[in-house]
Every structure is written in C-alpha cells, then in structure tokens.
Motif scaffolding. Sequence first.
Motif, PDB file in Angstrom:
ATOM      1  N   ASP A 138       0.826  -1.196   0.000  1.00 55.92           N
ATOM      2  CA  ASP A 138       0.000   0.000   0.000  1.00 55.92           C
ATOM      3  C   ASP A 138       0.866   1.254   0.000  1.00 55.92           C
ATOM      4  O   ASP A 138       0.512   2.264  -0.598  1.00 55.92           O
ATOM      5  CB  ASP A 138      -0.885  -0.020   1.252  1.00 55.92           C
ATOM      6  N   LEU A 139       2.015   1.190   0.667  1.00 54.95           N
ATOM      7  CA  LEU A 139       2.886   2.360   0.767  1.00 54.95           C
ATOM      8  C   LEU A 139       3.845   2.444  -0.410  1.00 54.95           C
ATOM      9  O   LEU A 139       4.770   3.252  -0.398  1.00 54.95           O
ATOM     10  CB  LEU A 139       3.659   2.315   2.086  1.00 54.95           C
ATOM     11  N   ASN A 158      -3.940   5.356  -0.214  1.00 52.36           N
ATOM     12  CA  ASN A 158      -3.278   4.719   0.925  1.00 52.36           C
ATOM     13  C   ASN A 158      -4.312   4.264   1.934  1.00 52.36           C
ATOM     14  O   ASN A 158      -5.438   4.774   1.953  1.00 52.36           O
ATOM     15  CB  ASN A 158      -2.271   5.661   1.590  1.00 52.36           C
ATOM     16  N   THR A 159      -3.921   3.295   2.747  1.00 57.02           N
ATOM     17  CA  THR A 159      -4.868   2.655   3.640  1.00 57.02           C
ATOM     18  C   THR A 159      -4.425   2.773   5.094  1.00 57.02           C
ATOM     19  O   THR A 159      -3.241   2.660   5.387  1.00 57.02           O
ATOM     20  CB  THR A 159      -4.988   1.156   3.286  1.00 57.02           C
ATOM     21  N   PHE A 163      -4.993   0.574   8.200  1.00 55.45           N
ATOM     22  CA  PHE A 163      -5.518  -0.762   8.424  1.00 55.45           C
ATOM     23  C   PHE A 163      -6.187  -0.870   9.779  1.00 55.45           C
ATOM     24  O   PHE A 163      -5.918  -0.099  10.702  1.00 55.45           O
ATOM     25  CB  PHE A 163      -4.400  -1.795   8.303  1.00 55.45           C
ATOM     26  N   ALA A 196       0.159   6.880   6.342  1.00 57.79           N
ATOM     27  CA  ALA A 196      -0.597   6.862   5.085  1.00 57.79           C
ATOM     28  C   ALA A 196      -0.653   8.260   4.465  1.00 57.79           C
ATOM     29  O   ALA A 196      -0.403   8.433   3.273  1.00 57.79           O
ATOM     30  CB  ALA A 196      -2.000   6.325   5.341  1.00 57.79           C
TER      31      ALA A 196
END
Lengths: 294, 382
Positions: free
Chosen positions: A193-194, B80-81, B83, B158
Amino acid sequence: MNGERRRTAAVLAPYTVWAAIFIVVPLFFVAYYAFTDNSFNFTFDNITRFFTATSQVTNDAGVTSEVRTYLVIFWRSLKLAVISTALCLLLGYPLAYIMSRAGARAQKIMMILIMIPMWMNFLIRTYAWMTILQDTGILNGFLTSIGLKPLHIIGTESAVIVGMVYDYFPYMVLPIYSILAKLDTKLIEAAHDLGCNSIQVLQKVILPLSVPGILNGITMVLIPSISTFYISQKLGSGRFFLIGDAIEGQYVANNLHFAAAMAFILMIILLAAMALLKYLTSRPRFKTVKGAAK
Amino acid sequence: MAKELIRLKDARMDFDGETILDNINLYINDKEFLTLLGPSGCGKTTTLRIIGGFLVPTSGDVIFDGVRINDVPPHKRQVNTVFQKYALFPHLNVYENVAFGLKIPKTGEDGKKIRLSKDEIDSRVREMLEVVSLKGFEHRSVTSLSGGQQQRVAIARALVNRPKVLLLDEPLGALDLRLRKDMQQELRRIQQEMGITFIYVTHDQEEALSMSDTVVVMDRGRIQQIGTPEDIYNEPKNAFVADFIGESNIVDGIMRDDCVVEIFNRKFKCLDKGFQKDEAVDVVIRPEDVDIVPEAEGQLKGTVTQVTFKGMQYDIIVDFYGFKWLIQTTDFCPVDSKIGIKIDPDGFHIMKKSEYSGMFGDYSSYSEEYDEISDAESEEEE
C-alpha cells in the motif's frame, strides 16, 4: 525467601536437577579433563597442543610442508560448515517462505516431507548418499543415460557438503518457517500500500522481521555441522579429516584429555561466534535519525 | 463543484461460490468524506479492498479519475490505507514507520524514478507528526505506544504520501469510547485541513453519522441507501436502514391517501405522498418522536412493560395491542402504567415494502437485541 519464590523453586526443582545432571556436570567434566593430564594433575598442555602440534603434509605437486595440524583441521571444518550453512540458508529461506504462504493443507504436507528424513537413522541417510554419489552410483547412472558425462563427486568436498546440507536442512527451514508463518499478512499489505513492489516488501519488511528465525537456523545448522564427523568419513572417503573426526579419533584412542581439550576449545569458539553474530544482527533497534529532536 | 474521483461500476465479488458483493454501483467525489456502513459481512471491507487494489472484482469496473484501474496493483495506486489493527512495522520506530512510503522511489509520469531527498523526507515526516500530534515521539518504538498513538502513526504513515484517497478500515474499532470520540473529531479535522477524499468503513452508525458527508448503508453485499447522514436518518429507504441507523419502531401500515397513513386501524396524518391508494407500507416511528400524554388524550393507548434509565432519558417499552414499541422520554412512567401517545405528522416515515419488511422494529425482545448489538461490536470484522 518468601513463600511465593519458595513454591516456584519447588516446582522447578526437577528441572534444576535435570539441568544439573545433563548440562552442568558433563560440561564440568569436559573442562576438567581438558585441563588435566593422565594422572589428573592440572596442565595447559592439551590446550597448547591444539594450537602448536605440527605435521608434514605433501600436496598434489609433491611439495612437503609443515603445518599446524589441528588449526588446519579446524579451518577446514569451519570452511565446510560455513558453506553448508550458507547453502542451507539460500535453499531453506525461499522454501520456508513458500511454505508459510501456502494453504493449510499444503503447509502440512510440506512439513511432513521435511520431517520424514529426520525420522530415519543418520547413518542410513549417509549411506544412501554414498549410493547416489558413487562413481557408478545412481546420479552418474542417470547422467550417462541422458548422454552427459559422469561426475566424480564421492570423496570430494562437494560430497561432504551435499551430505551436510541434506542432514541439517530441516534445522534451517523450521525456525525460519515458524517466524514467517506468524508474520502478520497485513504488514505485507501495508508495505504494498505504501508503494513497495514484491522485492521491496521482501527487503524492507519480511527479511528484517525474519532475522530471529534466520539466526536460530544458522545456530542450529552451523554448530552440528562444524563438529560433524561421520559424513566426512563416508562421503569424503576419509580424505577430509574434520575437527569432529579428530575428537572422535582421540576418544577412540582413549586419549580422553586431549579430546576434551579440543571439544572445549571448539565450544568456546562457537559461543564467541554466536555472540558476535547476535551482536552484529541486533542493530541498535531505534537508531537516531540525523538531526532529530532530542 | 464536486468532481467525481472514483466510480465502481457493477462491481461484483464472488468468493467460493458465495456472492460477497452483488453488483455495486457507487461514485465518490473528490474531497468527500464517505462512509461505508453496515453489519459484519455486508461487503463494506471488500468494497474498500477493491478500491485499495488488494482484491480484483470478479466482474465490473473500478474507475479512478476516469481511468479503469481494475488490474493496477496497490503500490501503483494513488490511494493509501489505514488498516484495522494499524499494521505498523514493529522493526521500525515511529519516524521510520512514517517515512516508509517516502523512502520508496516512485515512478513518475515520464517513467523516471523519483527519489525524494533526505531533507524533503525529513520535513514531510515532521510536518505529518505534528498534524497527528505526535511531535517528540520520533524515536519511540511503535510497540510501546498506546492504541490511540499507534492509530495516529498509522494515519500519518498513510497521509504523508499525499494520496488522493485515504481508505480507513474501522480504524477506531480498538479504541475506548472516549478516545474514539476524540479521534472522530481529529479525523474530520485532518480530512478538511488536507482536502483529501476519505473512504471510511465502520459498523458504528453513530460514527458514520457524525463524521461523513455521505453515508453508504450496505447489507448482504448490496447498497441499501446512499445519502447525507440527515437523509439516511430521516428518510430511511427500507426497514433495514431504519433499524440499523438509530432506534426505530417499524409497523405495518396502509397508505389510505396522500399524507394519510393507517396503522392499528387508525388513520394518522403524515407528510409522505406519491404512494398508490391503499398501498401496504412500512411505517417508521423514531422513539424520540413519540410524545407521552395522559391516556384519555392519546391517539394510541398502551401499557408500559419495561423501563430502563439511560442517564439523559428513560427507554421505555410500551405494549400497543401486542406490538412493543421503544419510546424515549424524560418523563418517568412506572411499569404497568397505562399511557397515551401522540405523534406529529413529521414523526412518521413511510417506506415501501422490501425484503426486510417484518424483520425489524418490534421491541418484544429488547434486552436480547441489546445484547446482540454489543456482541456484534466486540466481534472481529470478517
């Protein structure tokens, strides 16, 4: 001593006794024999003999030279053990990774396949490799049948390394696998994700987090392989005398004090090496970033 | 003018022969705070993972800024996440966690690798730590932080990448109530300050209502309703939405005419029009829209069967002709007392009959239902 601690000590008593009998006492005897002569008088002779004893060797070109016998043997053992450990790591890490990411069923099957050879006797496994690697063995039979030249492997360092890698491989795979299997897959997703591609995820997240497993694997392979003796006699056709062979030879020759001295020195060197390895890999965990606020 | 940023077109997700998402259609505007709200297993997390790139829909399209991105992997998306359990890297400290994404070279539009300078990384990390109020925590181990602090690190990690969209997967689920309320405010502030689109997943309706521009209520892999928090609360589309958002008494009714609804064989004035004459409908009456009056003056008469003190008000369960209602009132009514109620025309919300009709809205088993709700909250998401 308060009641709580006394109770704890009582519960632990059987293990304390066990540890004393099977760990402390033998170590004490090894040290005691190492520093005494045949009439049990204190001496450093056995230790100095390890470092100073010399012998004549003739190389393939027929040149004879004098060498420090046991240091040469030790160096050879160390070299083969390090090569075997490195090969185990190179082969074992990817396997452990694949296992940890496989389905539950596949993981179980792979685990059994890795464990099965460990249930078989060590001597039989070594003899099996002799049959495979012999000049007229299974491997060469296969190579000639597909039109390739046979290889001379038995009696070479490669044969000894093959034997050691085969024998100690599970001890590398299992500790790494146990760490990787526990690795939170969300961390891998977070790295993707990054902005990491798969290689960067491996570099920046998976490898650093599996260092404890790698260290355990190295310890569990390096230590038995440096002191191995039987494999070198059989697969090396007796041409590669290792430190384990030397210790065994001295014991068989009833030269207990010198055998104990060699075992003692080996143990000290291994302990020092493991401590160094641990120190080098445990980087200051939260190192200071340049220019950071105090 | 709001600009469309993300669109899901007939997005469908099947897994092991089970339909997790049933042809979802949804668009998300730039700089919008959109919440996907629903119970466990409703498909909200799946929807989020499709947008994040961790799942590829079985069929349908994901459009980002006009481009189809179904097959674009997560690391190449401008998304971006945060979590659910933060997923912070335990081998890195706070600073290194936040700097993680910035240290990865990105491929620019011209195909060249873009590598940020050390100073640039440093100033962005520090700026972001300030935004999330974690200045001075740079060298702390992330494992030594409290849940709320870890949460902030995850958000900073993020946001520091300046994504166009931030996905948040139940980010406040592990925090206690007080901290959760603070973080809700904080998230809303950060979102407005930075002007980033937030897509937020939660099963907590209160959280959804208080933070969002738009709420998407989901159940059984389908979108039940999309609207502003006010729309969703005041004009629920079906019994599921009415029940899931806030407390609702839902009874069967018949539209006798425009603005006339019949329940319990009595006609009431309401504000809803456009139904067919004598159409069967579901009628929602919110517990706070019911006025308690002396029995003789009541439009309906019932018996109090249970009283629970809630601090700000009493929750009382009242039996009307065998149907139990929840009413919130500041007046104390003892158990077994007979009361009358009055409902103003704007207290009725009329809904078309749906697959959910008859499933919700009766409070006969109020205490058990209450238990179930608290169970669902402590349970792990999918």
